[in-house]
Design an enzyme around this catalytic site. Sequence first.
Site, short mmCIF file in Angstrom:
data_model
loop_
_atom_site.label_atom_id
_atom_site.label_comp_id
_atom_site.label_asym_id
_atom_site.label_seq_id
_atom_site.Cartn_x
_atom_site.Cartn_y
_atom_site.Cartn_z
CB THR A 251 36.35 -33.70 71.88
OG1 THR A 251 35.04 -34.27 72.42
CG2 THR A 251 36.60 -32.56 72.42
NE ARG B 160 24.85 -32.46 73.12
CZ ARG B 160 26.23 -33.09 72.97
NH1 ARG B 160 27.10 -32.69 72.07
NH2 ARG B 160 26.83 -33.85 73.85
CB VAL B 161 25.95 -26.39 73.21
CG1 VAL B 161 27.30 -26.22 73.69
CG2 VAL B 161 25.54 -25.27 72.12
N GLY B 162 27.49 -29.52 73.92
CA GLY B 162 27.97 -30.23 74.97
C GLY B 162 28.99 -29.49 75.73
CG ASP B 163 32.02 -31.83 77.67
OD1 ASP B 163 31.89 -32.29 76.52
OD2 ASP B 163 33.16 -32.07 77.86
N GLY C 46 34.31 -36.75 75.84
CA GLY C 46 33.22 -38.03 76.23
C GLY C 46 31.87 -37.47 75.98
N GLY D 143 29.29 -35.48 76.62
CA GLY D 143 29.22 -34.26 77.26
C GLY D 143 28.12 -33.92 78.18
#
Length: 338
Positions: free
Chosen positions: A199, A227-230, A251, A253
């Site tokens: 990131t 998929r979607v992370g933080d 990191g 997510g």
Amino acid sequence: MGPVQAQMTGNEQKSKVALAIHGGAGTIKRENMSPEREKEYRAKLDESLEAGYAVLENGGTAIEAVIAAVKVMEDSPLFNAGKGAVFTNEGKNELDAAIMDGKDRNAGAVAGITTVKNPITAALSVMKDSPHVFMVGQGAEKFAQEQGLEIVDPEYFRDETRYKQLQRIKDTEKQQLDHSAILQLELEDPYFKDRKFGTVGAVAVDQDGNIAAATTTGGMTNKRYGRVGDVPIIGAGTYADNETCAVSATGHGEFFIRTVVAHEIAAQMRYAGKSLKDAADDVVNRQLVDMKGEGGIIAIDREGNITMPFNSAGMYRGFIKAKGEGKTFIYNDEDEGL
């Protein structure tokens, strides 16, 4: 107010101007880094710091500064954001980004976009030019095009090294390893472990004492089906509030979402009266560690205090508080002097 007092006030304001950046966390060790590669990373981090600080020095806003800093890293294949982003299981580059203004807690985010050259500009446009906070996929891309943002062919993001890394991970997963075997492989193979990381982000405070945070990612290598992370989730990977702090995270997510990392740091400052450093340390080095979540954050408050804790082997990071005096760090044994 006399001219001397006015001048002092202006100097006091300007002394607060500061910026911090990160370029991802993971198993980043000296023994795995060639001197040439390290030089490339530090040069690009310096370029990002100088781009963001130039905005602040010229009286620009914290929002404008974090945009400038993040765009430098989005345009570099060294980082997993924008050009050179990692590949999904389907062989695509899908990008997520978010931005938040600490002055009024306005925010914008996008996820799963494939055609906007600088994803952080799409997040900014959602914040400024729409009544929404979060837009995804083709809808977000259509909106970005309508706003006149720079649109590119998805091939623009392709990097052959990243593509080979995808194939390697796919080949490994074909072995149908059980969970314990995968955990062992993560311990033995730094790259396999780092498939979850990557990131870029920036936080800043401007001469008016306003703070902001911005974050962009290509997500997890070989990620599946939407998929979607933080990163684009406000309060998880990105958050800013003048009363507490601005945070950008990097990191694994899934853990950062479950811990609501960025907002948790701000909440500890607001409700428990903790300092920026103490709140960030608790979240990154206690809560995340207890959950076996790896990564780190950068954070700043309106007084220009900065902290950059991480619990992984390394994190590309840096900060600047005066022109030409940016400092960059990669490994976990480098003294930041904060």
